[in-house]
Design a protein around this motif. Structure first.
Motif, PDB file in Angstrom:
ATOM      1  N   HIS A  86     -47.386  28.791 -11.669  1.00 38.34           N
ATOM      2  CA  HIS A  86     -48.708  29.216 -12.114  1.00 38.34           C
ATOM      3  C   HIS A  86     -49.553  29.572 -10.901  1.00 38.34           C
ATOM      4  O   HIS A  86     -49.440  28.923  -9.860  1.00 38.34           O
ATOM      5  CB  HIS A  86     -49.428  28.086 -12.875  1.00 38.34           C
ATOM      6  CG  HIS A  86     -48.660  27.582 -14.048  1.00 38.34           C
ATOM      7  ND1 HIS A  86     -48.727  28.166 -15.300  1.00 38.34           N
ATOM      8  CD2 HIS A  86     -47.784  26.551 -14.154  1.00 38.34           C
ATOM      9  CE1 HIS A  86     -47.933  27.505 -16.121  1.00 38.34           C
ATOM     10  NE2 HIS A  86     -47.334  26.517 -15.450  1.00 38.34           N
ATOM     11  N   VAL A  87     -50.395  30.576 -11.085  1.00 34.52           N
ATOM     12  CA  VAL A  87     -51.330  30.946 -10.022  1.00 34.52           C
ATOM     13  C   VAL A  87     -52.737  30.910 -10.605  1.00 34.52           C
ATOM     14  O   VAL A  87     -52.970  31.411 -11.709  1.00 34.52           O
ATOM     15  CB  VAL A  87     -51.016  32.360  -9.479  1.00 34.52           C
ATOM     16  CG1 VAL A  87     -52.097  32.794  -8.482  1.00 34.52           C
ATOM     17  CG2 VAL A  87     -49.643  32.389  -8.829  1.00 34.52           C
ATOM     18  N   HIS A  88     -53.645  30.244  -9.868  1.00 36.35           N
ATOM     19  CA  HIS A  88     -55.037  30.178 -10.327  1.00 36.35           C
ATOM     20  C   HIS A  88     -55.932  30.763  -9.239  1.00 36.35           C
ATOM     21  O   HIS A  88     -55.679  30.557  -8.061  1.00 36.35           O
ATOM     22  CB  HIS A  88     -55.468  28.734 -10.572  1.00 36.35           C
ATOM     23  CG  HIS A  88     -54.493  27.955 -11.399  1.00 36.35           C
ATOM     24  ND1 HIS A  88     -54.495  27.976 -12.769  1.00 36.35           N
ATOM     25  CD2 HIS A  88     -53.462  27.143 -11.035  1.00 36.35           C
ATOM     26  CE1 HIS A  88     -53.513  27.199 -13.214  1.00 36.35           C
ATOM     27  NE2 HIS A  88     -52.868  26.687 -12.178  1.00 36.35           N
ATOM     28  N   VAL A  89     -56.951  31.457  -9.671  1.00 40.58           N
ATOM     29  CA  VAL A  89     -57.889  31.997  -8.696  1.00 40.58           C
ATOM     30  C   VAL A  89     -59.203  31.244  -8.819  1.00 40.58           C
ATOM     31  O   VAL A  89     -59.769  31.133  -9.909  1.00 40.58           O
ATOM     32  CB  VAL A  89     -58.119  33.503  -8.926  1.00 40.58           C
ATOM     33  CG1 VAL A  89     -59.114  34.025  -7.890  1.00 40.58           C
ATOM     34  CG2 VAL A  89     -56.797  34.243  -8.848  1.00 40.58           C
ATOM     35  N   LEU A  90     -59.628  30.701  -7.688  1.00 39.38           N
ATOM     36  CA  LEU A  90     -60.856  29.919  -7.650  1.00 39.38           C
ATOM     37  C   LEU A  90     -61.952  30.782  -7.031  1.00 39.38           C
ATOM     38  O   LEU A  90     -61.734  31.409  -5.999  1.00 39.38           O
ATOM     39  CB  LEU A  90     -60.604  28.684  -6.775  1.00 39.38           C
ATOM     40  CG  LEU A  90     -61.529  27.482  -6.873  1.00 39.38           C
ATOM     41  CD1 LEU A  90     -61.545  26.936  -8.295  1.00 39.38           C
ATOM     42  CD2 LEU A  90     -61.051  26.395  -5.919  1.00 39.38           C
ATOM     43  N   ALA A  91     -63.102  30.834  -7.677  1.00 42.33           N
ATOM     44  CA  ALA A  91     -64.249  31.522  -7.085  1.00 42.33           C
ATOM     45  C   ALA A  91     -65.509  30.820  -7.543  1.00 42.33           C
ATOM     46  O   ALA A  91     -65.617  30.431  -8.710  1.00 42.33           O
ATOM     47  CB  ALA A  91     -64.265  32.999  -7.504  1.00 42.33           C
ATOM     48  N   HIS A  92     -66.421  30.614  -6.607  1.00 36.77           N
ATOM     49  CA  HIS A  92     -67.698  29.954  -6.919  1.00 36.77           C
ATOM     50  C   HIS A  92     -67.504  28.655  -7.679  1.00 36.77           C
ATOM     51  O   HIS A  92     -68.247  28.342  -8.615  1.00 36.77           O
ATOM     52  CB  HIS A  92     -68.608  30.900  -7.709  1.00 36.77           C
ATOM     53  CG  HIS A  92     -68.902  32.172  -6.960  1.00 36.77           C
ATOM     54  ND1 HIS A  92     -69.676  32.200  -5.821  1.00 36.77           N
ATOM     55  CD2 HIS A  92     -68.485  33.454  -7.160  1.00 36.77           C
ATOM     56  CE1 HIS A  92     -69.750  33.436  -5.370  1.00 36.77           C
ATOM     57  NE2 HIS A  92     -69.022  34.209  -6.155  1.00 36.77           N
ATOM     58  N   GLY A  93     -66.472  27.914  -7.352  1.00 38.36           N
ATOM     59  CA  GLY A  93     -66.328  26.562  -7.902  1.00 38.36           C
ATOM     60  C   GLY A  93     -65.687  26.515  -9.290  1.00 38.36           C
ATOM     61  O   GLY A  93     -65.692  25.452  -9.910  1.00 38.36           O
ATOM     62  N   ARG A  94     -65.169  27.649  -9.740  1.00 32.24           N
ATOM     63  CA  ARG A  94     -64.491  27.630 -11.038  1.00 32.24           C
ATOM     64  C   ARG A  94     -63.172  28.382 -10.935  1.00 32.24           C
ATOM     65  O   ARG A  94     -63.017  29.281 -10.111  1.00 32.24           O
ATOM     66  CB  ARG A  94     -65.348  28.351 -12.106  1.00 32.24           C
ATOM     67  CG  ARG A  94     -66.529  27.564 -12.572  1.00 32.24           C
ATOM     68  CD  ARG A  94     -67.119  28.226 -13.828  1.00 32.24           C
ATOM     69  NE  ARG A  94     -68.414  27.620 -14.112  1.00 32.24           N
ATOM     70  CZ  ARG A  94     -69.553  28.067 -13.587  1.00 32.24           C
ATOM     71  NH1 ARG A  94     -69.565  29.128 -12.814  1.00 32.24           N
ATOM     72  NH2 ARG A  94     -70.681  27.442 -13.860  1.00 32.24           N
TER      73      ARG A  94
END
Lengths: 481, 434, 254
Positions: C218-226
């Motif tokens: 799985h790949v998750h992208v984190l931006a601005h704390g979410r």
């Protein structure tokens, strides 16, 4: 307070276990210092005339001197007339064997972890036990005598070996060397004497255990170690005192003489009572220790672990007179609460190709002040002299101080001198890293402190390494020694 | 001994010109009283352990009267003038406007002789800051030379930059001595306003065979985020006595650079002290070179008063002949100065059998979250390097000179914008190193 | 049982500033999750919160690890329970030898699990074997922890510790940053060798390059704390082509 400081506080706040008092009948001179007191001390010891004269001239010189105040320590003035300069257990008149020693004294040393009887049975270490002003027992004398080694109290040496004493006493630390040494020369009451004959490797570790017991007394011991040509000796010294609200003065002098090719290894674990958390009580430890590498290829090595005393003023030094002689100084000084230590060394290079190494580790916690003060002096005659100095300070908490005052004086261009010093604290990052690997904060701090001191601990003889570990309240990793 | 001889100076004290403000006369009399009581510092004083100033006490160096010998001064000045700089020139303690260069100074800059400002101060509103500037304690290590200077200074330079003024060109201050047995006693005030920036080149110069005493004290203030690069070129003649002290206070985010080339004089003491505020920085670089019977004492103290400050001290000494060098540095990190990053380094080359170096790099640390280090080395030129150059056909003397120059030049490389020009001054001492 | 780690609505602050603003993530045994995102998106904060570093204040949400509340455990207990953080900036500890730290940590974890401490010889054998795996010279075992190590050596040392302590949940905080390609391969090989059906990985990375060598589930992208996007390995390639800009813009607009 940070987690680090709390953890270390817990670790350092252990009880001062040697803080008890032994109830004994004593023979104590009333407080005060004058020529009559010095005559009385000399008389009690049945000293030859030359000793009395030596003491008196030291006293007269002392009267002209001022207490030194350049060290980075502060303390209330010492009233030299309020101190008793002689106190001895009544029952110690030259016991021929341990069986004649007052059982209360033996019990005291047992409680301190120095069981004299057992020591005598285990062929490990010969012990001279100095209690207040006098030596109460020396073990293994016979066995040492077979090797030609003299190991006895200073009083006995003055009586039985006056020529040796006359030849060497004051030859390294002259009677008028400094304020405290002059005072010691005038009033010293006992101490240890060691003579290792030519070519002899002393068959066991020698050790003196100093104990201050009586109140309102000072301890002024004098130790003299002479290693004749090609000999070797390793000597250990331990010190404790009861817990009292008053300050007590300890002004010792230690002289070492290493003749050609001789080696002396001198180790100290100093645990005089440091005073309480608020700085009440504790020993003023004003000590002059100096070794003279008189012969070519001689070597003197000082190792000290200093955890006790309210005030420490102490600079074990080496005079590197003989060509190719070597001086070493390894020190761990720990100060906590209100303790103040100003300690270091002097390496005076006179002979050609002389070498010195200084490794000093200071740990400061609570409101303590810990200073390294060291002099490296390369005289013009000291061609190709080498010195390496490393002094590191570790800070725990934000109200303590760690200071480094090296003095480096070089008059010989072929000398190479290097000095390095760092000051750091146990960082939160280091602690978290260790915790993330599963270690508790306590273990992490122990590990870091121990890693910091390792270079010095490995210089200590095994028995003392264990004691040093207990003193620091930390668990040493497996292989010390 | 000293009590008697320094009284010669005390006796020579004259009430200053009547147009001096009353507060200054009071300061002078207080300083004179302290000087009378304690005299010049003695080697018993830990901070003066290695430097004996008795020769100064044995003589009575006298202040100049009348007008300055500007002809003799001009050649000396030209020998070390930095091109394209504003300047103030003082000869034998007296300001010489005709040799000074102040054309085109931007607005917001005061560059003036202290004596003339003091004469006018009641009228033009400078009184308050001059008084606070001069009265300010040189906090640490007060000693006889400071009191002597306060009692006897005749003039000095004032440089004041208002907020936001950045001087494009350096300001060179010349202190020229020409009279045998003469003294020049000067007090300089430098005040760098908020966000302002300047480079000041303090230059001491005199004839080679003239014995004189120069004492110069700089009081320096750098306001928030201001910057001062202070160069000191100590090029006195070989018989000169010199005491120079710079006492800087650096406010939040301020920067104070001190760059020293100490090449001349018979008995020299260079002091520099800096007190650093929040995140203030100092960089101190020094080269001292001594020969014959010169004695050069470099004394440094940095006080970190507040968090996040940084200090970098690097001094190198080169000692030849029968000369003696001293380095005494002390970095004090006070209890509130967490996160201080301090480094002090002193390296020395002893090039002769009769030269001596005494060095005392000290750390005094009362805060726990700090990174401090100091190091010292004393040694000779590396024989392998000398041999390497020889094997490439360079003669031994030149090889040694090249390596010695390189040792010193590494520090000059850190001198910032003026390094090229100052490198030339150093190179003049190593003609074969080029 | 099929969930190893469950993060729900996690909010955290550093120095009073909100960094994580509602993270949800579920990790099952055997999985490899990559968390990507621009600098300042909260990646390192998430790693540090999971490992229990002080100074990170959780203001909302829960983290459940093997059915237990992870957040109320001190850092050493989390470590003993099998949570391992490979540090972005591994710490130097002068004077404490690498092997001593390893042995102390190894035994602390064994004691916690009710096992006997291992004897020195067996331990040495184990360590030497793992040392070869990360291509470190044995002499590194006897040097102070990370003392004078190069950047790449420090990161390999982290993998060595991971290999010896055999954690259940491995969090690699930008372990790939600052590595040359050879060192990167060593790190990747170490991770791949440790993959097993019981063990899960969270790879926090700023660069896609690591994922060429470790294939995430799985790949998750984190931006601005979410977490603003989740997907399979192909999402990483999409990011490689397009950069973070479009994600950030989308997140900011959301």
């Amino acid at each position: 307070m940070s987690a680090t400081a709390e953890t270390l506080d817990r670790l350092i706040k252990q009880d001062y276990k040697p803080g008890f008092v032994t109830e004994l009948e004593t023979d104590t001179l009333p407080p005060g210092l004058n020529e009559d007191v010095i005559r009385a001390i000399s008389k009690k010891k049945n000293e030859p005339e030359f000793m009395l004269e030596w003491r008196l001239s030291a006293y007269r010189h002392w009267l002209t001197m001022m207490e030194p105040h350049w060290a980075f320590v502060e303390y209330a003035p010492v009233d030299y007339q309020a101190i008793s300069y002689y106190s001895a257990p009544k029952t110690t008149d030259h016991p021929k064997s341990l069986d004649e020693v007052d059982p209360k004294l033996l019990e005291t040393y047992n409680k301190l972890g120095i069981p004299l009887y057992e020591q005598e049975k285990l062929a490990g270490v010969a012990v001279d036990a100095v209690f207040d002003s006098v030596s109460v027992a020396t073990t293994f004398k016979d066995k040492l005598a077979q090797a030609g080694v003299i190991f006895c109290s200073m009083s006995e040496a003055i009586e039985k070996h006056p020529d040796l004493v006359r030849q060497y006493l004051g030859s390294v630390v002259p009677a008028g060397d400094n304020f405290f040494a002059a005072l010691n020369s005038a009033v010293f009451s006992d101490g240890s004497f060691v003579y290792i004959p030519k070519g002899v490797r002393c068959p066991m570790e020698l050790s003196t255990y100093f104990r201050i017991n009586a109140a309102k007394t000072g301890q002024f011991e004098r130790t003299l170690i002479v290693a004749d040509e090609g000999s070797y000796v390793s000597y250990l010294e331990g010190c404790t005192a009861p817990m009292r609200d008053e300050n007590q003065l300890h002004a010792a002098v230690v002289e070492l003489v290493a003749l050609e090719g001789a080696q002396i290894k001198y180790s100290t674990v100093q645990n005089w009572y440091p005073g309480d958390e608020e700085g009440r009580g504790g020993i003023y430890n004003f000590v002059t220790k100096r070794g003279d590498c008189r012969g070519a290829r001689s070597k003197i090595s000082w190792t000290q672990v200093e955890t006790g005393s309210a005030i420490t003023w102490k600079y074990p030094s080496c005079i590197l007179r003989g060509d190719d002689s070597v001086g070493e100084f390894y020190s761990v000084a720990v100060t906590n609460h209100r303790q103040q230590a100003d300690t270091g060394t002097k390496m005076i290079h006179i002979g050609k190709n002389t070498k010195s190494t200084i490794i000093s580790k200071g740990i400061s916690a609570g409101r303590a002040q810990n200073s390294y003060r060291g002099l490296v002096k390369i005289l013009k005659s000291a061609e190709n002299a080498r010195n390496y100095t490393q002094c590191d300070s570790l800070l725990i908490g934000d109200r303590c101080g760690a200071h480094t005052f090296p003095y480096i004086e070089v008059k010989q261009p072929s000398a190479q001198v290097e000095h390095e010093a760092t000051t750091s604290k146990i960082s939160e990052d280091q602690l978290f890293f260790c915790q993330q690997r599963g270690l508790s904060a306590e273990d992490a701090v122990s590990m870091i402190v121990n890693g910091f001191c390792k270079q010095v601990f490995k210089e200590l003889p095994m028995e003392f390494a264990v004691e040093a570990q207990a003193l620091l309240g930390i668990s040493l990793e497996g292989s010390v020694g | 001994m000293s009590a008697l001889s320094h009284s010669l100076y005390v006796d020579s004290y004259r009430e200053p010109a009547t147009n001096e403000p009353a507060w200054l006369s009071r300061l002078r009399r207080q300083a004179l009283a302290r000087f009378e009581a304690s005299g010049f510092p003695s080697p018993r004083d830990e901070e003066w352990r290695y430097t004996h100033v008795a020769p100064i006490e044995r003589k009575l160096f006298t202040a100049a009267t009348g007008s300055a010998d500007t002809d003799a001064a001009e050649a000396l000045i030209e020998s070390c003038r930095i091109a394209d700089a504003w300047s103030l020139v003082f000869v034998d303690g007296m300001f010489v406007p005709e040799l000074s260069e102040r054309h085109g100074l931007p607005a917001g800059v005061t560059l003036e002789s202290l004596a003339s400002l003091l004469a006018l101060s009641e009228a033009d509103g400078n009184a308050a800051w001059l008084e606070s500037g001069l009265e300010r304690e040189t906090e640490s290590d007060r000693h006889g030379f400071l009191d002597f200077n306060t009692a006897f200074f005749t003039d000095g330079a004032v440089l004041r930059l208002e907020e936001g003024v950045a001087l494009e060109k350096p300001v060179q201050l010349f202190f020229v001595s020409t009279r045998n047995d003469g003294r020049a006693t000067l007090r300089n005030l430098i005040r760098i306003g908020r966000n302002a920036e300047a480079r000041v080149v303090e230059t001491h110069v005199g004839p080679p065979e003239t014995g004189y005493l120069g004492t110069v004290v700089n009081q320096i203030e750098v306001a928030d985020n201001g910057g001062l690069n202070h160069y000191k070129l100590q090029l006195d003649g070989g018989r000169a006595y010199h005491f120079g002290g710079s006492y800087a206070r650096v406010a939040r985010d301020g920067r104070f650079g001190h760059h020293l080339l100490s090449l001349g004089g018979l008995l020299v003491r260079n002091e520099v002290h800096a007190r650093l505020g929040h995140a203030a920085q100092t960089e101190m670089n020094g080269v001292f070179l001594s020969e014959n019977r010169q004695h050069v004492d470099n004394h440094i103290r940095v006080d970190h008063d507040e968090p996040h400050g940084s200090s970098r001290v690097s001094y190198r000494g080169i000692l030849e002949d029968r000369s003696r060098g001293v380095f005494q540095g002390r970095i004090v990190v006070h209890a509130d100065a967490q996160k201080t990053d301090a480094e002090m380094n002193n390296r020395n080359l002893l090039l002769s059998d009769d030269a001596e170096i005494d060095t005392k790099p000290q750390l005094e640390i009362h805060a726990d979250d700090v990174k401090c280090a100091h190091g010292v080395t004393i040694g000779q030129l590396d024989p392998d390097s000398v041999f390497y150059l020889e094997s490439r056909g360079i003669d031994a003397a030149t090889a040694r000179e090249m390596l010695t120059f390189a040792f010193a030049a590494e520090i000059v490389e850190r001198f910032g914008p003026l390094r090229e020009r100052l490198r030339g001054l150093l190179l003049a001492r190593f003609p074969n190193a080029q | 049982m099929n969930t190893l780690l469950r993060i729900e609505n996690l909010h955290a602050r550093v120095d009073g500033k909100a960094i994580l603003k509602g993270i949800d993530l579920t990790v099952k045994p055997g999985e490899v999750h990559a968390i990507m995102g621009p600098n300042g998106s909260g990646k390192s904060t998430l790693s540090n919160v999971l490992a229990g570093r002080s100074g990170y204040e959780v203001t909302e949400g829960t983290v459940t690890y093997r059915g237990q509340n992870l957040l109320d455990q001190p850092p050493e207990q989390r470590a003993r329970e099998g949570v391992f953080l490979a540090f972005q900036y591994p710490v130097e500890i002068p004077g404490v030898s690498n092997i001593y730290l390893l042995k102390a940590a190894y035994n602390a974890i064994r004691r916690h699990r009710g096992l006997n401490e291992v004897d020195a010889l067996d331990f040495l054998k184990l360590v030497k074997e793992k040392t070869r795996m990360v291509d470190l010279d044995e002499q590194f075992l006897y040097r102070g922890v990370n003392e004078g190590f190069s950047g790449g050596e420090k990161k390999r040392n982290e993998i060595l510790q991971m290999a010896i302590l055999e954690p259940t949940l491995c969090i690699l905080d930008e372990t790939d940053s600052g590595l040359d390609i050879d060192a990167l391969k060593v790190v990747a090989n170490g991770v791949n060798a440790l993959r097993s059906p019981e063990r899960a990985f969270i790879l926090v990375t700023h660069y896609q390059r690591l994922l060429d060598y470790i294939k995430p589930d799985h790949v998750h992208v984190l931006a601005h704390g979410r977490i603003v996007r989740s997907g399979d390995a192909s999402l990483a390639h999409e990011l490689e082509r397009k950069g973070y800009g479009w994600i950030e813009a989308a997140a900011a607009g959301a």
